[in-house]
Enzyme design. Structure first.
Site, PDB file in Angstrom:
ATOM      1  N   LYS A 214      63.152 -12.368-135.718  1.00 54.17           N
ATOM      2  CA  LYS A 214      62.452 -11.950-134.507  1.00 54.17           C
ATOM      3  C   LYS A 214      63.370 -11.082-133.648  1.00 54.17           C
ATOM      4  O   LYS A 214      63.000 -10.009-133.212  1.00 54.17           O
ATOM      5  CB  LYS A 214      61.997 -13.201-133.736  1.00 54.17           C
ATOM      6  CG  LYS A 214      61.267 -12.895-132.459  1.00 54.17           C
ATOM      7  CD  LYS A 214      60.737 -14.168-131.811  1.00 54.17           C
ATOM      8  CE  LYS A 214      60.210 -13.852-130.418  1.00 54.17           C
ATOM      9  NZ  LYS A 214      59.657 -15.017-129.744  1.00 54.17           N
ATOM     10  N   GLU A 220      73.442 -15.489-138.796  1.00 51.33           N
ATOM     11  CA  GLU A 220      73.273 -15.902-140.198  1.00 51.33           C
ATOM     12  C   GLU A 220      72.501 -14.835-140.976  1.00 51.33           C
ATOM     13  O   GLU A 220      72.867 -14.436-142.088  1.00 51.33           O
ATOM     14  CB  GLU A 220      72.513 -17.234-140.281  1.00 51.33           C
ATOM     15  CG  GLU A 220      73.261 -18.442-139.761  1.00 51.33           C
ATOM     16  CD  GLU A 220      73.060 -18.674-138.268  1.00 51.33           C
ATOM     17  OE1 GLU A 220      72.615 -17.738-137.554  1.00 51.33           O
ATOM     18  OE2 GLU A 220      73.367 -19.793-137.806  1.00 51.33           O
ATOM     19  N   GLY A 276      59.376 -18.177-132.584  1.00 55.74           N
ATOM     20  CA  GLY A 276      59.871 -18.204-133.967  1.00 55.74           C
ATOM     21  C   GLY A 276      59.229 -19.295-134.795  1.00 55.74           C
ATOM     22  O   GLY A 276      58.773 -19.074-135.925  1.00 55.74           O
ATOM     23  N   ARG A 277      59.132 -20.496-134.228  1.00 59.65           N
ATOM     24  CA  ARG A 277      58.600 -21.626-135.006  1.00 59.65           C
ATOM     25  C   ARG A 277      57.082 -21.608-135.092  1.00 59.65           C
ATOM     26  O   ARG A 277      56.488 -22.497-135.698  1.00 59.65           O
ATOM     27  CB  ARG A 277      59.114 -22.946-134.419  1.00 59.65           C
ATOM     28  CG  ARG A 277      58.907 -23.098-132.932  1.00 59.65           C
ATOM     29  CD  ARG A 277      59.726 -24.241-132.360  1.00 59.65           C
ATOM     30  NE  ARG A 277      59.626 -24.356-130.912  1.00 59.65           N
ATOM     31  CZ  ARG A 277      60.395 -23.679-130.046  1.00 59.65           C
ATOM     32  NH1 ARG A 277      61.279 -22.805-130.489  1.00 59.65           N
ATOM     33  NH2 ARG A 277      60.262 -23.858-128.754  1.00 59.65           N
ATOM     34  N   GLU A 362      62.380 -28.586-132.020  1.00 58.43           N
ATOM     35  CA  GLU A 362      62.835 -27.458-131.206  1.00 58.43           C
ATOM     36  C   GLU A 362      61.882 -27.281-130.015  1.00 58.43           C
ATOM     37  O   GLU A 362      62.292 -26.818-128.958  1.00 58.43           O
ATOM     38  CB  GLU A 362      62.904 -26.167-132.042  1.00 58.43           C
ATOM     39  CG  GLU A 362      63.790 -25.101-131.424  1.00 58.43           C
ATOM     40  CD  GLU A 362      64.143 -23.971-132.379  1.00 58.43           C
ATOM     41  OE1 GLU A 362      65.227 -23.977-132.964  1.00 58.43           O
ATOM     42  OE2 GLU A 362      63.309 -23.053-132.547  1.00 58.43           O
ATOM     43  N   HIS A 393      61.173 -45.283-152.812  1.00 61.57           N
ATOM     44  CA  HIS A 393      62.316 -45.849-153.544  1.00 61.57           C
ATOM     45  C   HIS A 393      63.622 -45.524-152.832  1.00 61.57           C
ATOM     46  O   HIS A 393      64.688 -45.580-153.443  1.00 61.57           O
ATOM     47  CB  HIS A 393      62.322 -45.317-154.977  1.00 61.57           C
ATOM     48  CG  HIS A 393      61.130 -45.801-155.736  1.00 61.57           C
ATOM     49  ND1 HIS A 393      61.124 -47.001-156.411  1.00 61.57           N
ATOM     50  CD2 HIS A 393      59.887 -45.284-155.873  1.00 61.57           C
ATOM     51  CE1 HIS A 393      59.926 -47.181-156.958  1.00 61.57           C
ATOM     52  NE2 HIS A 393      59.155 -46.156-156.644  1.00 61.57           N
ATOM     53  N   LYS A 517      75.933 -21.594-130.769  1.00 63.84           N
ATOM     54  CA  LYS A 517      76.065 -20.199-131.244  1.00 63.84           C
ATOM     55  C   LYS A 517      77.238 -19.527-130.547  1.00 63.84           C
ATOM     56  O   LYS A 517      78.055 -18.850-131.159  1.00 63.84           O
ATOM     57  CB  LYS A 517      74.800 -19.392-130.927  1.00 63.84           C
ATOM     58  CG  LYS A 517      73.581 -19.744-131.738  1.00 63.84           C
ATOM     59  CD  LYS A 517      72.468 -18.757-131.389  1.00 63.84           C
ATOM     60  CE  LYS A 517      71.125 -19.206-131.901  1.00 63.84           C
ATOM     61  NZ  LYS A 517      70.019 -18.413-131.411  1.00 63.84           N
TER      62      LYS A 517
HETATM   63  O1  F6P Z   1      68.372 -20.624-133.147  1.00 57.23           O
HETATM   64  C1  F6P Z   1      67.044 -20.942-133.021  1.00 57.23           C
HETATM   65  C2  F6P Z   1      66.180 -19.764-133.276  1.00 57.23           C
HETATM   66  O2  F6P Z   1      66.148 -18.943-132.175  1.00 57.23           O
HETATM   67  C3  F6P Z   1      64.785 -20.220-133.652  1.00 57.23           C
HETATM   68  O3  F6P Z   1      63.985 -20.498-132.576  1.00 57.23           O
HETATM   69  C4  F6P Z   1      64.328 -19.087-134.490  1.00 57.23           C
HETATM   70  O4  F6P Z   1      63.232 -19.436-135.262  1.00 57.23           O
HETATM   71  C5  F6P Z   1      65.576 -18.818-135.292  1.00 57.23           C
HETATM   72  O5  F6P Z   1      66.629 -19.020-134.390  1.00 57.23           O
HETATM   73  C6  F6P Z   1      65.671 -17.469-135.925  1.00 57.23           C
HETATM   74  O6  F6P Z   1      65.638 -16.457-134.973  1.00 57.23           O
HETATM   75  P1  F6P Z   1      65.335 -14.967-135.374  1.00 57.23           P
HETATM   76  O7  F6P Z   1      63.988 -14.915-135.995  1.00 57.23           O
HETATM   77  O8  F6P Z   1      65.427 -14.187-134.104  1.00 57.23           O
HETATM   78  O9  F6P Z   1      66.400 -14.531-136.364  1.00 57.23           O
END
Ligand code: F6P
Length: 553
Positions: A214, A220, A276-277, A362, A393, A517
């Site tokens: 987003k 990452e 995002g979620r 979240e 199990h 972060k």
């Molecule tokens: O770190 C949390 C977050 O902001 C989430 O809410 C989001 O889904 C995820 O990181 C990834 O963010 P982006 O889509 O901006 O890479």
């Protein structure tokens, strides 16, 4: 009173009435509730679209449900719901509208975002959907070619959090509906091993990367995308023009996409009013859309839509997300339940609970109310679970005989997927027998007398007794179709919404992920260059020094 003018939740008469009611219920048991009301199972069931919800095994009476609905009225859940659907900026700490429901609205709907020009967002949603569908068809048909002219065989989605969990979960859930000749992989972890394993055996000439972010700033994702681009260029002789045929982006941030080196002609857009979620039915779902094709994707969106409409219009007594949300509030507040288990009896839903963890934790893992005052009531539970029967199990022991009350959702399907061989399809009855048996055992347990009647030695009776009274909702659908998946996800989205509304928290921000972060960025140079980190605590400094020594630095 909060600053926003709302009476604090635990000061409301409706809350106090529930507390009083809980005290009166005392040690009520599900055995008693069923014995005293032969029609309980008929009354405490609900059908929405393709889902049937049995909530008769909940520790509630008609009076409990009535009081919970009154709490929803007192906290104006319906008002906030209408504000969300109406495009108002209900995400107060980010001053944003919350309009994931617009992603599944029909083309002729009008949904305006609150703002200067109150723009109707639906045409843009459908324009992007059309572009996505066109692109997906091109990849599926082989019309979209890689740099060397070969067709795409593998799609690698690079993203994390909401830009990974949704498409990865739904891809898995809908595997029987996917184009099996295409391979899909999902890379999220900044651990280089994730990308390493995902790229094993792949041919750069036939690999398409979707960089899903987003913000397009997530460390990452950008790190993995940078490494993937190097892998691609190394494999294709270093010609930078290859990137355009092998990288597409999904983002709200065109500037950053361009800065990364992806042509914005290869970018699919979404908007800041999609959290995002809550985003996998936006362009973030591109990998899924390629996998299942536009028609199935549309069916899934229609499933979401069905639940949206149900949530928006069904009376409180029959409103499934409202009911599930209120039940969670009941256990958190008045039974001190800390956790909620989601236990799908479907191999294809193996990622479903992991997906729900972000959606729920979240969203509702918050400690201050919407005006910033610390809450004095429980908010979001720990959400966890894996598919049955594996969990049986492993950790079900604790569910049955542990000291904690963990309400659970049991999710199952009447039909196995069509492509199973007859002998595998025949196993489905056994799978579902386990689901039904678990709901029964959790609710009704086994009394000491029942244990004794089996001739068990007296000293073992306490060990072999099951107290029962562990509440479950059973969600049963005909089959795990794209529509049913959409309905299920929207059911949980709106359940989370209801809880956030009652708890008076902002379910749509996620400031709690920021600190880690920032600190990671600060610590990294200490690991790589031995840089001094001002103010580093003794424990972390010691760990950093040990790490460097172990790495021979
Ligand atoms: O770190 C949390 C977050 O902001 C989430 O809410 C989001 O889904 C995820 O990181 C990834 O963010 P982006 O889509 O901006 O890479």
């Amino acid at each position: 009173m909060t600053e926003g003018g709302r009476v604090r939740l635990d000061q409301l008469p409706e809350w106090k009435a529930l507390a009083q009611h809980r005290a009166e219920l005392g040690e009520v048991s599900l055995r008693e509730l069923f014995d005293g009301d032969p029609k309980r199972a008929d009354r405490f069931g609900l059908t929405v679209g393709g889902l049937f919800l049995d909530y008769s095994k909940q520790l509630v009476t008609d009076e409990t449900l009535r009081l919970l609905r009154e709490l929803a009225v007192a906290t104006d859940v319906a008002g906030l719901r209408d504000a969300m659907f109406g495009g108002e900026r209900i995400n107060v700490t980010e001053d944003r509208a919350v309009l994931h429901t617009a992603l599944r609205a029909p083309a002729d709907a009008v949904i305006e975002v609150d703002g200067e020009d109150r723009e109707n967002v639906v045409p843009a949603v459908h324009a992007v959907l059309a572009r996505l569908s066109d692109f997906a068809e091109r990849v599926r048909s082989g019309d979209w070619r890689g740099h060397t002219g070969r067709r795409i065989e593998t799609v690698v989605n690079i993203g994390i959090g909401g830009s990974d969990l949704g498409p990865a979960m739904a891809y898995e859930a809908l595997l029987p509906y996917t184009a099996r000749e295409l391979d899909f992989r999902f890379v999220s972890n900044v651990d280089g091993a994730d990308l390493h394993e995902a790229l094993r055996g792949l041919d750069p000439a036939t690999t398409l990367f979707i960089v899903a972010s987003k913000t397009f700033t997530t460390i990452e994702t950008i790190t993995n995308a940078t490494s993937a681009r190097k892998w691609l260029l190394d494999g294709l002789g270093g010609d930078a023009s290859a990137v355009a045929r092998h990288f597409v982006a999904v983002s709200t941030n065109a500037e950053k996409v361009a800065a990364f080196g992806i042509d914005t002609a290869n970018m699919f857009e979404f908007w800041d009013w999609v959290g995002g979620r809550y985003s996998y039915d936006s362009a973030i779902g591109l990998s899924l859309l390629i996998a299942i094709g536009p028609e199935r994707f549309r069916e899934m969106l229609d499933g979401f839509r069905l639940m949206d409409e149900h949530f928006r219009t069904a009376p409180a007594e029959e409103n499934a997300p409202l009911l599930l949300g209120l039940l969670g509030i009941w256990y958190g507040a008045f039974f001190d339940a800390q956790a909620h288990a989601v236990l799908p009896y479907s191999h294809y839903l193996s990622q479903f609970t992991a997906y729900l963890q972000q959606l729920d934790m979240e969203s509702n893992g918050k400690r201050v109310d919407r005006s910033g005052v610390p809450v004095t009531w429980q908010t979001g539970p720990v959400v966890w679970g894996t598919p049955g029967t594996n969990g049986q199990h492993a950790y079900y022991q604790l569910l049955h005989q542990g000291t904690r009350l963990i309400p659970a959702d049991l999710i199952g399907f009447a039909r196995p997927v069509a492509e199973l061989a007859p002998e595998l399809a025949a196993q489905h009855d056994l799978l579902m027998a386990n689901l039904f048996a678990q709901g029964q055992a959790l609710a009704f347990g086994k009394t000491p007398d029942e244990v004794r009647a089996e001739g068990v030695a007296e000293e073992l009776v306490p060990h072999r007794t099951f107290p029962g009274n562990r509440p479950t909702t059973t969600i049963l659908a005909d089959e795990l179709s794209p529509s049913v998946l959409g309905q299920l996800v929207a059911l949980y989205e709106h359940k989370v919404f209801v809880q956030g509304a009652v708890w008076d928290i902002d379910s749509f921000d996620q400031w709690g992920v920021e600190l880690g972060k920032v600190l990671a960025k600060r610590v990294e140079p200490a690991l790589t260059e031995g840089a001094e980190v001002p103010g580093l605590d003794g424990s972390t400094a010691g760990l950093v020094a040990r790490y460097r020594a172990l790495r021979g630095r």
